[in-house]
Design an enzyme around this catalytic site. Structure first.
Site, PDB file in Angstrom:
ATOM      1  N   SER A  48       0.795  -1.224   0.000  1.00  9.35           N
ATOM      2  CA  SER A  48       0.000   0.000   0.000  1.00  9.35           C
ATOM      3  C   SER A  48       0.835   1.286   0.000  1.00  9.35           C
ATOM      4  O   SER A  48       0.454   2.253  -0.668  1.00  9.35           O
ATOM      5  CB  SER A  48      -0.994  -0.010   1.165  1.00  9.35           C
ATOM      6  OG  SER A  48      -1.980  -0.994   0.909  1.00  9.35           O
TER       7      SER A  48
ATOM      8  N   LYS B  29     -10.520  -5.847   9.913  1.00  9.95           N
ATOM      9  CA  LYS B  29     -11.533  -5.236   9.045  1.00  9.95           C
ATOM     10  C   LYS B  29     -12.947  -5.231   9.640  1.00  9.95           C
ATOM     11  O   LYS B  29     -13.762  -4.379   9.294  1.00  9.95           O
ATOM     12  CB  LYS B  29     -11.556  -5.931   7.677  1.00  9.95           C
ATOM     13  CG  LYS B  29     -10.317  -5.634   6.843  1.00  9.95           C
ATOM     14  CD  LYS B  29     -10.432  -6.231   5.457  1.00  9.95           C
ATOM     15  CE  LYS B  29      -9.126  -6.022   4.695  1.00  9.95           C
ATOM     16  NZ  LYS B  29      -9.246  -6.420   3.282  1.00  9.95           N
TER      17      LYS B  29
ATOM     18  N   ALA C 199     -13.560 -12.971   2.580  1.00 11.95           N
ATOM     19  CA  ALA C 199     -13.317 -12.414   1.255  1.00 11.95           C
ATOM     20  C   ALA C 199     -14.389 -12.875   0.265  1.00 11.95           C
ATOM     21  O   ALA C 199     -14.976 -12.057  -0.467  1.00 11.95           O
ATOM     22  CB  ALA C 199     -11.933 -12.832   0.771  1.00 11.95           C
TER      23      ALA C 199
ATOM     24  N   LEU D 253      -8.188 -14.008  -6.280  1.00 12.42           N
ATOM     25  CA  LEU D 253      -7.970 -12.829  -5.432  1.00 12.42           C
ATOM     26  C   LEU D 253      -6.530 -12.771  -4.932  1.00 12.42           C
ATOM     27  O   LEU D 253      -6.042 -11.732  -4.506  1.00 12.42           O
ATOM     28  CB  LEU D 253      -8.931 -12.816  -4.237  1.00 12.42           C
ATOM     29  CG  LEU D 253     -10.437 -12.835  -4.527  1.00 12.42           C
ATOM     30  CD1 LEU D 253     -11.202 -12.501  -3.256  1.00 12.42           C
ATOM     31  CD2 LEU D 253     -10.831 -11.888  -5.642  1.00 12.42           C
TER      32      LEU D 253
END
Ligand code: ATR
Length: 287
Positions: A22, A71, A135, A227
């Site tokens: 990131s 999350k 996910a 993914l």
């Protein structure tokens, strides 16, 4: 870049954070777009998420990304939450607002944009989705809310697939998700599918693992989207390609979830040219 008294800070909270890409996304964008912003990863120990969010707000951080394993837990520390993130039950982006942070989920819109950039459509498509964890649940939600035809949700544990299917069908009001066990792919309608690999199976270093080995399964796939992006080509992707399908990894999903977060923090629209420049930098870490 020069850090001065006006530099705005954004960051990532998670555990672990050592291998995150990131900072490449956000610091490259800030440099290209001439924004006085830096992005820093912050390791947050178990049980300290709410302290971290309060501290970030007190330190005037403009925004945060949230990664594994926080999350869901972070939701309790928010001032407000976007409807999509609330329905998915997971937040990966915090945006500073008056009195606290508002939570968003840019992972799913990121996946949607990544698929779009590869010419992959969800609308009207019949989709095979492997997995029923956090996910995969979000992907099922995305597919159902973007007008997929049917979503065949194949999971090792049928009960989990059932729970996800019921929840997603109820929240979206679209009766499209059909729960099945992994070996029930033989009962799928006779046609070709878009398949999304949403389990953690095949993730580095377990590069020879795959949820379904049988070639007959891969012969039904025209496009496979994993993914996972490490390794660059998962065994799932290799089997899709060996059986004539097109295969993509999850790196563009990571790219676009970051781009959408950057857009939310800075109130700008990132061009495709800038997105691709960032992508090239990310890719250099793999190939
Ligand atoms: P995440 O939040 O990353 O999705 P998770 O919630 O732990 O992770 O979900 C992991 C998914 O991978 C589940 O769908 C799991 O199947 P079960 O629901 O049956 O546990 C799937 N998975 C993990 N290891 C697997 C394996 N060896 N074979 C098949 N599926 C596996």
């Amino acid at each position: 870049m020069t850090i001065d008294g006006r530099t705005r800070t954004c960051g990532l909270i998670g555990n672990p954070v050592e291998h995150t890409l990131s900072p490449v996304i956000h610091n490259t964008l800030a440099e290209r777009l001439g924004h006085n912003m830096v992005y820093v990863p912050f390791l947050v120990e178990e049980g300290r998420v709410s302290d971290a969010v309060k501290g970030a707000y007190a330190l005037n951080l403009q925004g945060m990304n949230v990664t594994i394993p926080y999350k869901s837990e972070v939701i309790d520390s928010l001032k407000d939450i976007d409807t999509l993130a609330e329905n998915i039950g997971a937040v990966n982006t915090l945006v500073r607002t008056e009195g606290g942070y508002k939570g968003y989920n840019t992972d799913m819109e990121g996946l949607y944009r990544a698929m779009d950039s590869e010419g992959i459509r969800i609308e009207g498509e019949d989709i095979i989705l492997l997995g029923a964890g956090g996910a995969a649940r979000a992907v099922a939600y995305l597919c159902a809310s973007k007008g997929a035809g049917k979503v065949y949700l194949l999971n090792r544990t049928l009960q989990k697939a059932r729970t996800v299917a019921e929840e997603v069908n109820r929240t979206t009001g679209a009766e499209v998700v059909i729960p099945m066990t992994l070996d029930e792919y033989t009962r799928l309608p006779e046609r070709q599918f878009l398949a999304i690999q949403g389990t953690s199976v095949g993730l580095y270093p377990h590069v020879e693992d795959v949820v379904i080995e049988d070639r007959a399964f891969y012969q039904r796939i025209h496009t496979g989207f994993d993914l996972i992006y490490s390794p660059w080509e998962t065994k799932f992707m290799r089997l899709v390609r060996e059986n004539g399908g097109a295969a993509f990894n999850g790196l563009k999903m990571l790219l676009y979830q970051g781009i959408i977060a950057y857009e939310l923090w800075n109130g700008v629209k990132v061009s495709e040219e800038d997105a691709m420049a960032v992508y090239e930098k990310m890719k250099a870490h793999f190939v």
